[in-house]
Design a protein around this motif. Structure first.
Motif, PDB file in Angstrom:
ATOM      1  N   LEU A 111       0.838  -1.201   0.000  1.00  0.00           N
ATOM      2  CA  LEU A 111       0.000   0.000   0.000  1.00  0.00           C
ATOM      3  C   LEU A 111       0.874   1.251   0.000  1.00  0.00           C
ATOM      4  O   LEU A 111       0.640   2.178  -0.773  1.00  0.00           O
ATOM      5  CB  LEU A 111      -0.936   0.014   1.205  1.00  0.00           C
ATOM      6  CG  LEU A 111      -1.604   1.367   1.457  1.00  0.00           C
ATOM      7  CD1 LEU A 111      -2.911   1.478   0.703  1.00  0.00           C
ATOM      8  CD2 LEU A 111      -1.796   1.632   2.917  1.00  0.00           C
ATOM      9  N   LEU A 131      -5.222  -5.958   0.158  1.00  0.00           N
ATOM     10  CA  LEU A 131      -5.067  -4.595  -0.367  1.00  0.00           C
ATOM     11  C   LEU A 131      -6.421  -3.918  -0.529  1.00  0.00           C
ATOM     12  O   LEU A 131      -6.569  -2.717  -0.251  1.00  0.00           O
ATOM     13  CB  LEU A 131      -4.304  -4.605  -1.687  1.00  0.00           C
ATOM     14  CG  LEU A 131      -2.801  -4.837  -1.565  1.00  0.00           C
ATOM     15  CD1 LEU A 131      -2.173  -5.048  -2.934  1.00  0.00           C
ATOM     16  CD2 LEU A 131      -2.126  -3.678  -0.834  1.00  0.00           C
ATOM     17  N   ALA A 135      -7.497  -0.555   1.297  1.00  0.00           N
ATOM     18  CA  ALA A 135      -8.051   0.554   0.524  1.00  0.00           C
ATOM     19  C   ALA A 135      -9.384   1.008   1.108  1.00  0.00           C
ATOM     20  O   ALA A 135      -9.655   2.208   1.211  1.00  0.00           O
ATOM     21  CB  ALA A 135      -8.215   0.141  -0.936  1.00  0.00           C
ATOM     22  N   LEU A 143      -6.591   2.856  -5.150  1.00  0.00           N
ATOM     23  CA  LEU A 143      -6.235   1.462  -4.928  1.00  0.00           C
ATOM     24  C   LEU A 143      -7.458   0.567  -5.068  1.00  0.00           C
ATOM     25  O   LEU A 143      -7.376  -0.524  -5.634  1.00  0.00           O
ATOM     26  CB  LEU A 143      -5.571   1.279  -3.558  1.00  0.00           C
ATOM     27  CG  LEU A 143      -5.083  -0.137  -3.231  1.00  0.00           C
ATOM     28  CD1 LEU A 143      -4.092  -0.639  -4.283  1.00  0.00           C
ATOM     29  CD2 LEU A 143      -4.443  -0.157  -1.845  1.00  0.00           C
TER      30      LEU A 143
END
Length: 147
Positions: A111, A131, A135, A143
């Motif tokens: 990230l 991820l 996000a 992202l």
């Protein structure tokens, strides 16, 4: 041998006292003092919170508010935090303490690389879900779109 600013000459593009250092690694991985870090993020694992053990593993990242809160890849969480008019415990200590699921803890450097626009985002079956969760939690719309 050091240049006039006290840095080793091998860090400088032409060996001179130029003000343009070569980046050997992402800025968030550099020494906090020489990279002018102005914020810390300490990550704890939710797994540690559920254990009765006294030893909790944590990782601290020395980061930069301008990367976290400004631009296309910024995180809404940090943008909001840095714009709060009131003094908070976080702003008083220039530190955010986040407790995340273990897979998100592992994915956190990815990230940061994304936010700092370091390299290309490499998604795979092991990191796409963590991820996406990072996000969502940190409000990083760019992202989310990539995932």
């Amino acid at each position: 041998e050091n240049n006039s600013l006290g840095f080793k000459k091998e860090y400088w593009q032409d060996g001179s006292d130029s003000l343009y250092p070569l980046k050997s690694k992402p800025l968030w991985q550099e020494d906090a003092t020489t990279s002018f870090s102005d914020w810390k993020i300490t990550i704890h694992s939710e797994e540690d919170e559920n254990e009765d053990s006294q030893s909790h593993n944590s990782t601290t990242y020395y980061v930069h508010k301008c990367y976290l809160a400004v631009g296309e890849r910024s995180c809404g969480y940090f943008t909001s935090l840095f714009h709060l008019p009131l003094q908070t415990k976080e702003s008083e200590h220039s530190e955010s303490i986040l407790t995340l699921p273990p897979l998100c803890v592992t994915a956190f450097p990815t990230l940061l690389n994304f936010v700092y626009q370091e390299g290309t985002l490499s998604l795979n079956k092991e990191n796409v879900v963590p991820l996406m969760e990072l996000a969502r939690r940190l409000e990083n719309r760019a992202l989310e779109r990539k995932c």
